[in-house]
Design a protein around this motif. Structure first.
Motif, PDB file in Angstrom:
ATOM      1  N   MET A 153     -24.540  16.626  -4.266  1.00 48.19           N
ATOM      2  CA  MET A 153     -25.826  16.628  -4.936  1.00 48.19           C
ATOM      3  C   MET A 153     -26.780  15.652  -4.261  1.00 48.19           C
ATOM      4  O   MET A 153     -27.966  15.926  -4.202  1.00 48.19           O
ATOM      5  CB  MET A 153     -25.657  16.274  -6.414  1.00 48.19           C
ATOM      6  CG  MET A 153     -25.105  17.386  -7.287  1.00 48.19           C
ATOM      7  SD  MET A 153     -25.845  19.033  -7.160  1.00 48.19           S
ATOM      8  CE  MET A 153     -27.570  18.787  -7.163  1.00 48.19           C
ATOM      9  N   HIS A 154     -26.234  14.539  -3.770  1.00 50.50           N
ATOM     10  CA  HIS A 154     -27.110  13.596  -3.072  1.00 50.50           C
ATOM     11  C   HIS A 154     -27.710  14.244  -1.826  1.00 50.50           C
ATOM     12  O   HIS A 154     -28.898  14.052  -1.541  1.00 50.50           O
ATOM     13  CB  HIS A 154     -26.355  12.323  -2.695  1.00 50.50           C
ATOM     14  CG  HIS A 154     -26.176  11.372  -3.831  1.00 50.50           C
ATOM     15  ND1 HIS A 154     -27.220  10.675  -4.382  1.00 50.50           N
ATOM     16  CD2 HIS A 154     -25.076  11.027  -4.543  1.00 50.50           C
ATOM     17  CE1 HIS A 154     -26.778   9.930  -5.374  1.00 50.50           C
ATOM     18  NE2 HIS A 154     -25.469  10.130  -5.496  1.00 50.50           N
ATOM     19  N   ALA A 155     -26.917  15.008  -1.091  1.00 52.91           N
ATOM     20  CA  ALA A 155     -27.420  15.663   0.117  1.00 52.91           C
ATOM     21  C   ALA A 155     -28.471  16.719  -0.224  1.00 52.91           C
ATOM     22  O   ALA A 155     -29.496  16.824   0.457  1.00 52.91           O
ATOM     23  CB  ALA A 155     -26.260  16.298   0.890  1.00 52.91           C
ATOM     24  N   ASP A 198     -25.565  10.341  -9.757  1.00 49.70           N
ATOM     25  CA  ASP A 198     -24.221   9.766  -9.902  1.00 49.70           C
ATOM     26  C   ASP A 198     -23.678   9.967 -11.309  1.00 49.70           C
ATOM     27  O   ASP A 198     -22.508  10.335 -11.482  1.00 49.70           O
ATOM     28  CB  ASP A 198     -24.243   8.271  -9.580  1.00 49.70           C
ATOM     29  CG  ASP A 198     -24.422   7.991  -8.102  1.00 49.70           C
ATOM     30  OD1 ASP A 198     -24.131   8.873  -7.274  1.00 49.70           O
ATOM     31  OD2 ASP A 198     -24.859   6.862  -7.774  1.00 49.70           O
ATOM     32  N   GLU A 199     -24.504   9.721 -12.319  1.00 48.75           N
ATOM     33  CA  GLU A 199     -24.064   9.848 -13.707  1.00 48.75           C
ATOM     34  C   GLU A 199     -23.677  11.285 -14.044  1.00 48.75           C
ATOM     35  O   GLU A 199     -22.618  11.525 -14.648  1.00 48.75           O
ATOM     36  CB  GLU A 199     -25.162   9.374 -14.652  1.00 48.75           C
ATOM     37  CG  GLU A 199     -25.428   7.893 -14.582  1.00 48.75           C
ATOM     38  CD  GLU A 199     -26.725   7.455 -15.254  1.00 48.75           C
ATOM     39  OE1 GLU A 199     -26.913   6.244 -15.382  1.00 48.75           O
ATOM     40  OE2 GLU A 199     -27.544   8.315 -15.641  1.00 48.75           O
ATOM     41  N   VAL A 200     -24.513  12.231 -13.651  1.00 46.33           N
ATOM     42  CA  VAL A 200     -24.236  13.642 -13.956  1.00 46.33           C
ATOM     43  C   VAL A 200     -22.986  14.106 -13.201  1.00 46.33           C
ATOM     44  O   VAL A 200     -22.109  14.759 -13.778  1.00 46.33           O
ATOM     45  CB  VAL A 200     -25.457  14.533 -13.640  1.00 46.33           C
ATOM     46  CG1 VAL A 200     -25.105  16.008 -13.697  1.00 46.33           C
ATOM     47  CG2 VAL A 200     -26.599  14.220 -14.594  1.00 46.33           C
ATOM     48  N   VAL A 214     -21.977  24.016 -14.075  1.00 49.80           N
ATOM     49  CA  VAL A 214     -22.276  22.955 -13.109  1.00 49.80           C
ATOM     50  C   VAL A 214     -23.674  23.158 -12.521  1.00 49.80           C
ATOM     51  O   VAL A 214     -24.463  22.209 -12.427  1.00 49.80           O
ATOM     52  CB  VAL A 214     -21.202  22.901 -11.995  1.00 49.80           C
ATOM     53  CG1 VAL A 214     -21.635  22.000 -10.844  1.00 49.80           C
ATOM     54  CG2 VAL A 214     -19.862  22.455 -12.566  1.00 49.80           C
ATOM     55  N   PHE A 215     -23.990  24.373 -12.148  1.00 53.83           N
ATOM     56  CA  PHE A 215     -25.309  24.677 -11.579  1.00 53.83           C
ATOM     57  C   PHE A 215     -26.414  24.333 -12.573  1.00 53.83           C
ATOM     58  O   PHE A 215     -27.395  23.662 -12.217  1.00 53.83           O
ATOM     59  CB  PHE A 215     -25.374  26.160 -11.196  1.00 53.83           C
ATOM     60  CG  PHE A 215     -26.632  26.543 -10.479  1.00 53.83           C
ATOM     61  CD1 PHE A 215     -26.788  26.259  -9.125  1.00 53.83           C
ATOM     62  CD2 PHE A 215     -27.651  27.191 -11.142  1.00 53.83           C
ATOM     63  CE1 PHE A 215     -27.955  26.616  -8.462  1.00 53.83           C
ATOM     64  CE2 PHE A 215     -28.820  27.554 -10.487  1.00 53.83           C
ATOM     65  CZ  PHE A 215     -28.969  27.265  -9.138  1.00 53.83           C
ATOM     66  N   LEU A 263     -19.826  12.656 -14.741  1.00 51.50           N
ATOM     67  CA  LEU A 263     -19.491  13.347 -15.990  1.00 51.50           C
ATOM     68  C   LEU A 263     -18.872  14.713 -15.704  1.00 51.50           C
ATOM     69  O   LEU A 263     -17.839  15.074 -16.289  1.00 51.50           O
ATOM     70  CB  LEU A 263     -20.745  13.499 -16.855  1.00 51.50           C
ATOM     71  CG  LEU A 263     -20.539  14.174 -18.200  1.00 51.50           C
ATOM     72  CD1 LEU A 263     -19.692  13.293 -19.122  1.00 51.50           C
ATOM     73  CD2 LEU A 263     -21.879  14.472 -18.844  1.00 51.50           C
ATOM     74  N   LEU A 264     -19.473  15.466 -14.801  1.00 51.58           N
ATOM     75  CA  LEU A 264     -18.952  16.795 -14.468  1.00 51.58           C
ATOM     76  C   LEU A 264     -17.567  16.706 -13.835  1.00 51.58           C
ATOM     77  O   LEU A 264     -16.657  17.465 -14.201  1.00 51.58           O
ATOM     78  CB  LEU A 264     -19.921  17.529 -13.537  1.00 51.58           C
ATOM     79  CG  LEU A 264     -21.241  17.957 -14.167  1.00 51.58           C
ATOM     80  CD1 LEU A 264     -22.212  18.428 -13.103  1.00 51.58           C
ATOM     81  CD2 LEU A 264     -21.031  19.029 -15.222  1.00 51.58           C
TER      82      LEU A 264
END
Length: 111
Positions: free
Chosen positions: A1-3, A95-97, A69-70, A100-101
């Protein structure tokens, strides 16, 4: 997700007019956007299915889990949230999401 988020931020920063045009075109040609989302969901489904197959994830239905997730990460990739991508706290939110996932997907250790 960061990328993904970093790439989206770079596109806005490098050429905001082109990024805006992309949003307009995506809305005007919804079948292209629909196909793109289907491709992304297919990739997520494969990742989750692989994780379930090797025991890393618990997911009875990889396709349904991929949709969750999406949708849960939409803030970090959907054009509707572009104005939020430069918020100073956005990386911490990723990071938080993701934590959690991943915690929810993580298969418990065998006894």
């Amino acid at each position: 997700m960061h990328a993904v988020l970093a790439r989206k931020q770079a596109k806005i920063r490098e050429d905001p007019e082109l990024f805006a045009a992309h949003g307009i075109l995506a809305a005007a040609h919804s079948s292209v956007a629909t196909d793109h989302v289907a491709d992304l969901l297919g990739q997520l489904t494969a990742i989750i299915a692989d994780g379930a197959a090797d025991g890393s994830f618990r997911a009875e239905d990889a396709e349904a889990t991929a949709r969750v997730v999406f949708n849960a990460t939409a803030k970090f990739h959907h054009l509707a949230h572009a104005a939020e991508w430069h918020d100073p706290g956005i990386r911490a939110e990723v990071d938080e999401v993701c934590s959690l996932l991943l915690d929810g997907l993580h298969a418990p250790a065998s006894p």
